[in-house]
Motif scaffolding. Structure first.
Motif, PDB file in Angstrom:
ATOM      1  N   VAL A 110      13.277  41.750 -61.588  1.00  0.00           N
ATOM      2  CA  VAL A 110      14.506  41.206 -61.030  1.00  0.00           C
ATOM      3  C   VAL A 110      14.503  39.697 -61.233  1.00  0.00           C
ATOM      4  O   VAL A 110      13.520  39.030 -60.889  1.00  0.00           O
ATOM      5  CB  VAL A 110      14.636  41.519 -59.527  1.00  0.00           C
ATOM      6  CG1 VAL A 110      15.932  40.933 -58.961  1.00  0.00           C
ATOM      7  CG2 VAL A 110      14.584  43.031 -59.291  1.00  0.00           C
ATOM      8  N   VAL A 111      15.558  39.168 -61.814  1.00  0.00           N
ATOM      9  CA  VAL A 111      15.732  37.724 -61.967  1.00  0.00           C
ATOM     10  C   VAL A 111      16.828  37.315 -60.987  1.00  0.00           C
ATOM     11  O   VAL A 111      17.981  37.719 -61.140  1.00  0.00           O
ATOM     12  CB  VAL A 111      16.117  37.353 -63.410  1.00  0.00           C
ATOM     13  CG1 VAL A 111      16.454  35.873 -63.517  1.00  0.00           C
ATOM     14  CG2 VAL A 111      14.985  37.718 -64.365  1.00  0.00           C
ATOM     15  N   ALA A 112      16.459  36.545 -59.975  1.00  0.00           N
ATOM     16  CA  ALA A 112      17.360  36.273 -58.858  1.00  0.00           C
ATOM     17  C   ALA A 112      17.562  34.782 -58.658  1.00  0.00           C
ATOM     18  O   ALA A 112      16.617  33.992 -58.797  1.00  0.00           O
ATOM     19  CB  ALA A 112      16.786  36.890 -57.577  1.00  0.00           C
ATOM     20  N   ASP A 113      18.804  34.408 -58.308  1.00  0.00           N
ATOM     21  CA  ASP A 113      19.097  32.988 -58.134  1.00  0.00           C
ATOM     22  C   ASP A 113      18.312  32.360 -56.987  1.00  0.00           C
ATOM     23  O   ASP A 113      17.804  31.255 -57.095  1.00  0.00           O
ATOM     24  CB  ASP A 113      20.601  32.768 -57.935  1.00  0.00           C
ATOM     25  CG  ASP A 113      21.209  33.633 -56.838  1.00  0.00           C
ATOM     26  OD1 ASP A 113      20.480  34.404 -56.190  1.00  0.00           O
ATOM     27  OD2 ASP A 113      22.443  33.542 -56.647  1.00  0.00           O
ATOM     28  N   GLY A 114      18.184  33.070 -55.866  1.00  0.00           N
ATOM     29  CA  GLY A 114      17.459  32.502 -54.733  1.00  0.00           C
ATOM     30  C   GLY A 114      18.055  31.179 -54.306  1.00  0.00           C
ATOM     31  O   GLY A 114      19.273  31.021 -54.226  1.00  0.00           O
ATOM     32  N   LEU A 115      17.203  30.200 -54.091  1.00  0.00           N
ATOM     33  CA  LEU A 115      17.645  28.884 -53.622  1.00  0.00           C
ATOM     34  C   LEU A 115      17.676  27.838 -54.722  1.00  0.00           C
ATOM     35  O   LEU A 115      17.828  26.647 -54.440  1.00  0.00           O
ATOM     36  CB  LEU A 115      16.753  28.421 -52.469  1.00  0.00           C
ATOM     37  CG  LEU A 115      16.955  29.193 -51.167  1.00  0.00           C
ATOM     38  CD1 LEU A 115      15.845  28.885 -50.174  1.00  0.00           C
ATOM     39  CD2 LEU A 115      18.319  28.903 -50.552  1.00  0.00           C
ATOM     40  N   SER A 116      17.546  28.278 -55.982  1.00  0.00           N
ATOM     41  CA  SER A 116      17.640  27.325 -57.089  1.00  0.00           C
ATOM     42  C   SER A 116      18.034  28.048 -58.368  1.00  0.00           C
ATOM     43  O   SER A 116      17.181  28.603 -59.072  1.00  0.00           O
ATOM     44  CB  SER A 116      16.319  26.574 -57.301  1.00  0.00           C
ATOM     45  OG  SER A 116      16.411  25.731 -58.444  1.00  0.00           O
ATOM     46  N   ALA A 117      19.335  28.043 -58.671  1.00  0.00           N
ATOM     47  CA  ALA A 117      19.777  28.597 -59.949  1.00  0.00           C
ATOM     48  C   ALA A 117      19.174  27.816 -61.109  1.00  0.00           C
ATOM     49  O   ALA A 117      18.887  28.388 -62.167  1.00  0.00           O
ATOM     50  CB  ALA A 117      21.300  28.585 -60.024  1.00  0.00           C
ATOM     51  N   ARG A 118      18.974  26.519 -60.916  1.00  0.00           N
ATOM     52  CA  ARG A 118      18.384  25.700 -61.980  1.00  0.00           C
ATOM     53  C   ARG A 118      17.020  26.234 -62.385  1.00  0.00           C
ATOM     54  O   ARG A 118      16.689  26.268 -63.581  1.00  0.00           O
ATOM     55  CB  ARG A 118      18.268  24.247 -61.510  1.00  0.00           C
ATOM     56  CG  ARG A 118      17.541  23.347 -62.490  1.00  0.00           C
ATOM     57  CD  ARG A 118      17.491  21.916 -62.006  1.00  0.00           C
ATOM     58  NE  ARG A 118      16.594  21.105 -62.826  1.00  0.00           N
ATOM     59  CZ  ARG A 118      16.357  19.812 -62.629  1.00  0.00           C
ATOM     60  NH1 ARG A 118      16.958  19.169 -61.649  1.00  0.00           N
ATOM     61  NH2 ARG A 118      15.527  19.155 -63.419  1.00  0.00           N
ATOM     62  N   ALA A 119      16.227  26.661 -61.419  1.00  0.00           N
ATOM     63  CA  ALA A 119      14.899  27.196 -61.729  1.00  0.00           C
ATOM     64  C   ALA A 119      15.004  28.433 -62.612  1.00  0.00           C
ATOM     65  O   ALA A 119      14.207  28.623 -63.530  1.00  0.00           O
ATOM     66  CB  ALA A 119      14.154  27.521 -60.439  1.00  0.00           C
ATOM     67  N   VAL A 120      16.004  29.275 -62.337  1.00  0.00           N
ATOM     68  CA  VAL A 120      16.203  30.476 -63.145  1.00  0.00           C
ATOM     69  C   VAL A 120      16.674  30.101 -64.544  1.00  0.00           C
ATOM     70  O   VAL A 120      16.164  30.606 -65.548  1.00  0.00           O
ATOM     71  CB  VAL A 120      17.210  31.412 -62.464  1.00  0.00           C
ATOM     72  CG1 VAL A 120      17.527  32.604 -63.357  1.00  0.00           C
ATOM     73  CG2 VAL A 120      16.665  31.881 -61.122  1.00  0.00           C
TER      74      VAL A 120
END
Length: 261
Positions: A114-124
């Motif tokens: 799973v690739v998830a945005d979480g608290l930083s879309a930039r990190a993804v």
């Protein structure tokens, strides 16, 4: 050289070794203007990382380009403001996503990613594809049965438990944007859970943190994650009962250097 000069030189050497804010200097009773501006910029970058939306189609395209099938999913949080206020909604799939994943599942698989945005879309945006690309040879070499990679929005870590259960996966690995720090708005975390199902606790997961160019390099993170996946599937457990002993496979200075150690 005076003792003050020696102390200043020692602080400069320490400051060169860490992104932490040390030896910033002083202007009267406050910080120099340049340091105040640097702090303000870092704070703005952290806020942007939290609020910026994930470009789902760009992420899906980049993942597909390295050979993975993809699916999309969303949590029960309908927007970013709700997601930030209601962490519980970020741990549950919305009805449409749950139905779509259930329909896409067929035979049981070994691993769901799973690739998830979480608290930083930039990190993804910056870190997910390099990590998956580095992990791919190990997954292929182990002959694991994989579910399509699920790109999830408004997601917390525990959303992976629902995804993994619906896709009939023995284990799930969630690559998720971590809470930004003032020197790391691009930090990716990886959470591995054996036997995913709603209700799993953090004590039942293994975590790799600070995956980024200036932290845990993607190739080393992939090495560690592939070891954890193999052990999780063999021992049928993750979390506090599974300790990361992958470093024992790194035998000497040359191997450590090649893995970014």
């Amino acid at each position: 050289m005076s003792r003050d000069d020696e102390a200043a030189g020692a602080w400069r050497r320490l400051a060169a070794l860490t992104p932490a804010r040390i030896a910033l200097g002083r202007a009267g009773s406050g910080l120099p203007t340049r340091e105040v501006l640097r702090f303000s910029l870092a704070h703005a970058q952290a806020r942007d990382a939290v609020h910026a939306p994930l470009d789902v189609e760009a992420v899906r395209g980049a993942i597909a380009a390295i050979g993975f099938e993809t699916l999309v999913a969303a949590s029960a949080a309908p927007d970013r403001a709700t997601y930030l206020r209601r962490p519980d909604l970020g741990r549950r799939l919305d009805e449409a996503s749950a139905a779509a994943l259930a329909a896409a599942a067929s035979d049981p698989v070994d691993l769901a990613l799973v690739v998830a945005d979480g608290l930083s879309a930039r990190a993804v945006h910056e870190g997910a594809v390099p990590l998956l690309a580095a992990l791919q040879p190990a997954l292929g070499g182990a002959g694991l049965r994989l579910a399509p990679v699920v790109v999830a929005t408004q997601s917390r870590v525990a959303l992976g438990d629902a995804v993994g259960a619906l896709l009939k996966a023995r284990a799930v690995a969630v690559l998720i944007g971590e809470r930004p720090g003032l020197s790391s708005p691009d930090s990716l975390g990886v959470y591995l859970t054996f036997g995913p199902r709603p209700g799993r606790t953090d004590a039942e997961r293994n975590c790799l943190s600070n995956v980024r160019a200036a932290g845990l390099a993607p190739d080393l993170a992939a090495f560690k994650l592939s070891w954890l996946i193999e052990q999780a599937l063999t021992r049928e457990l993750t979390g506090v009962a599974l300790k990361d002993e992958s470093d024992q496979l790194i035998e000497g200075p040359a191997e450590r250097q090649s893995l970014g150690r």
